[in-house]
Write an enzyme that holds these catalytic residues in place. Structure first.
Site, PDB file in Angstrom:
ATOM      1  N   GLU A  88     -23.592   5.913 -13.510  1.00  0.00           N
ATOM      2  CA  GLU A  88     -23.760   5.330 -12.174  1.00  0.00           C
ATOM      3  C   GLU A  88     -23.725   6.499 -11.192  1.00  0.00           C
ATOM      4  O   GLU A  88     -22.649   7.003 -10.864  1.00  0.00           O
ATOM      5  CB  GLU A  88     -22.621   4.343 -11.882  1.00  0.00           C
ATOM      6  CG  GLU A  88     -22.627   3.101 -12.758  1.00  0.00           C
ATOM      7  CD  GLU A  88     -23.693   2.093 -12.341  1.00  0.00           C
ATOM      8  OE1 GLU A  88     -24.173   2.154 -11.188  1.00  0.00           O
ATOM      9  OE2 GLU A  88     -24.059   1.249 -13.170  1.00  0.00           O
TER      10      GLU A  88
ATOM     11  N   GLY B 141     -20.339   8.875 -10.639  1.00  0.00           N
ATOM     12  CA  GLY B 141     -20.142  10.129  -9.905  1.00  0.00           C
ATOM     13  C   GLY B 141     -21.467  10.757  -9.527  1.00  0.00           C
ATOM     14  O   GLY B 141     -22.486  10.070  -9.408  1.00  0.00           O
ATOM     15  N   SER B 142     -21.432  12.073  -9.392  1.00  0.00           N
ATOM     16  CA  SER B 142     -22.605  12.779  -8.855  1.00  0.00           C
ATOM     17  C   SER B 142     -23.659  13.045  -9.933  1.00  0.00           C
ATOM     18  O   SER B 142     -23.363  13.019 -11.131  1.00  0.00           O
ATOM     19  CB  SER B 142     -22.143  14.104  -8.249  1.00  0.00           C
ATOM     20  OG  SER B 142     -21.586  14.905  -9.276  1.00  0.00           O
TER      21      SER B 142
ATOM     22  N   CYS C 249     -22.072   5.427  -2.159  1.00  0.00           N
ATOM     23  CA  CYS C 249     -23.275   5.799  -2.922  1.00  0.00           C
ATOM     24  C   CYS C 249     -24.519   5.061  -2.460  1.00  0.00           C
ATOM     25  O   CYS C 249     -25.614   5.592  -2.533  1.00  0.00           O
ATOM     26  CB  CYS C 249     -23.035   5.548  -4.404  1.00  0.00           C
ATOM     27  SG  CYS C 249     -22.592   3.844  -4.755  1.00  0.00           S
TER      28      CYS C 249
ATOM     29  N   VAL D 144     -22.837  16.204 -12.288  1.00  0.00           N
ATOM     30  CA  VAL D 144     -21.805  15.925 -13.301  1.00  0.00           C
ATOM     31  C   VAL D 144     -22.325  14.882 -14.308  1.00  0.00           C
ATOM     32  O   VAL D 144     -22.012  14.949 -15.498  1.00  0.00           O
ATOM     33  CB  VAL D 144     -20.455  15.522 -12.658  1.00  0.00           C
ATOM     34  CG1 VAL D 144     -19.406  15.260 -13.726  1.00  0.00           C
ATOM     35  CG2 VAL D 144     -19.963  16.607 -11.707  1.00  0.00           C
ATOM     36  N   GLY D 145     -23.164  13.973 -13.828  1.00  0.00           N
ATOM     37  CA  GLY D 145     -23.788  13.002 -14.738  1.00  0.00           C
ATOM     38  C   GLY D 145     -24.533  13.714 -15.858  1.00  0.00           C
ATOM     39  O   GLY D 145     -24.497  13.301 -17.028  1.00  0.00           O
TER      40      GLY D 145
END
Ligand code: NAD
Length: 470
Positions: free
Chosen positions: A216, A194-195, A250, A198-199
């Protein structure tokens, strides 16, 4: 001691925790059977429904769904099946002379209870590909897909329920609150796609339990085009990946850094390939997708408005249709560095273009930037490509192409620092879901015992010799 009793997912977590050793001890054949079940579900039982769900969520062209959601996961399954026997074998390692009388090996053991969190842009692939590795490695798994690609999440819940018992693999749908409740639990591994923001939340939650993480993430992936490059090829491949899934990828080219002299030729070819791929009326092309939702549509429109407010130049201006969440291919040059398009991950069909005269400008610019998930370089000069690779950092790189590095399962896939931590695909995913347990077996008395106390003058000499010679 943390009390989890109020956590709505604690019971499920406990069931999986209790079951984890049974799953861990599943044989090679049992794991292959599970992978086969998933393979059949994707290729036959649910293939049509998956494509329909992807169309509802993303207006994803059918071929793109087949290639990414079905083919890439099946490829991951086939690769795991072909190699699992070898991966599960204990890996013998050498022993030093001082360890005479011992043998050592690495045992890949499952991490335990794992959490997979996935994004909306490739919801099926980015949920089931890590699941393949988690199954191969012998873990139990709770999956939390994105609430934004709701049709796919709903269908994936049906598939998971159909194929697996919940004390082994379960899928929980829901929004941020659900994700945050799950992140409270002491998972052994969290595989998050994800982003970047949020990571960071995921990593903070993981730190509470020292859960290991694979992150990732995304970021701004540059394309560098040198004057010696095959401009036609560069334009063709950039058009392809920048507009695949409407730019919501991505590893899509985020912006192009091109030598001034060849900009005009690049734009001419770019227009040619847009027309060739999508026709003169792109909005009616069945090969061109849509923006996932209003929030992301408005985000992209705000980038365009921000660019218009400055002295930027629209080299290609795409049509916009709010009702359909359609944004046509747009290419913008002369953007100021503080423009939103130069600061944020674009994640849409808008391509900022930056020009340079000397290669040092590219290197100096990239030195100050976060390490991207992908860096692409187009050039016929290996001196130039080496120079760029040696003076920049990135998770992945493709030379004279873009995106296809993702599909080689023999290569590790993932970012570096801000674009991600840990690697995925093939053996690298299996490794992410495994603990490399170091085992040493002593089968005879060796030289080490000579150094046990009491420490006599003889042993002192022996220690000196050991330091010098072994
Ligand atoms: P996202 O980070 O918003 O969401 C991913 C997951 O996190 C979802 O399941 C979501 O429910 C959950 N989530 C969202 N906000 C949360 C919060 N505050 N707390 C806890 N959980 C939360 O990402 P997205 O918008 O779904 O996906 C787009 C991003 O993902 C882009 O940045 C893209 O580059 C990146 N991405 C990376 C890869 C890769 O392989 N590296 C692949 C696809 C997408």
């Amino acid at each position: 001691m943390i009390d989890y009793r109020d956590n709505p997912y604690f019971d499920l977590f406990l069931k999986q925790k209790e079951n984890q050793y049974k799953v861990a001890q599943s044989t090679y054949s049992q794991r292959i059977r599970k992978l086969n079940k998933l393979h059949n579900a994707l290729e036959y039982t649910y293939r049509k429904q998956i494509k329909e769900a992807l169309y509802k969520d993303l207006k994803r062209p059918i071929i793109e769904s087949d290639l990414v959601a079905i083919y890439l996961v099946i490829k991951e399954i086939k690769h795991a099946k072909a190699n699992l026997h070898r991966w599960l074998k204990k890996k013998k390692v050498k022993s030093d002379l001082v360890l005479l009388g011992t043998k050592s090996w690495i045992k890949y053991e499952p991490k335990g209870v794992c959490l997979i969190m996935s994004p909306w842009n490739y919801p099926v692939n980015l949920t089931f590909s890590p699941l393949v590795a988690a199954i191969a490695a012998g873990n139990t798994v709770i999956i939390k897909p994105s609430e934004i690609s709701a049709n796919c999440s709903e269908l994936m819940e049906v598939i998971v329920k159909d194929l697996f018992e919940e004390d082994e693999i379960a899928l929980i749908q829901g929004d941020v609150d659900v994700a945050q409740n799950l992140l409270q639990l002491p998972f052994n591994h969290i595989f998050f796609t994800g982003s970047i923001p949020v990571g960071k939340i995921v990593m903070k939650a993981a730190a509470r339990h020292l859960s290991s993480v694979t992150l990732e993430l995304g970021g701004k992936s540059p394309v560098i085009i040198d004057k010696s490059a095959d401009v036609k090829l560069a334009a063709k491949t950039v058009v392809w990946l920048k507009h695949f899934n409407c730019g919501q990828t991505c590893i899509a080219p985020d912006y192009v850094f091109i030598q001034e002299k060849i900009l005009e030729s690049f734009i001419t070819h770019y227009k040619y390939y847009l027309n060739k791929f999508y026709g003169s009326d792109i909005s009616s092309s069945e090969s061109y997708g849509r923006i996932i939702n209003k929030k992301h549509f408005n985000r992209l429109i705000s980038y365009i408005d921000n660019a218009k407010a400055s002295e930027s130049e629209f080299l290609i201006e795409g049509k916009i249709n709010k009702e359909e969440q359609f944004i046509g291919p747009t290419v913008i040059s002369n953007l100021k560095q503080d423009a939103l398009l130069m600061q944020e991950e674009v994640f849409g069909p808008i391509l900022p273009v930056k020009t340079y005269d000397h290669k040092e400008e590219v290197i100096n610019y990239l030195k100050d930037k976060d390490k991207p998930l992908a860096l692409y370089v187009y050039s016929k000069s290996s001196f130039f490509t080496d120079l760029i690779i040696n003076n920049t950092r990135a998770g992945t790189t493709c030379i004279n192409g873009n995106g296809i590095q993702f599909s080689n399962h023999h290569l590790p896939f993932g970012g570096s620092n801000s674009s991600g931590i840990g690697k995925a695909h093939g053996f690298y995913s299996f490794k992410a879901f495994s603990n490399e347990r170091a085992v040493l077996k002593r089968y005879a008395s060796g030289p080490v015992t000579l150094l046990f106390p009491p420490y006599t003058t003889f042993k002192e000499k022996l220690a000196k010799l050991t330091v010098k010679w072994f």
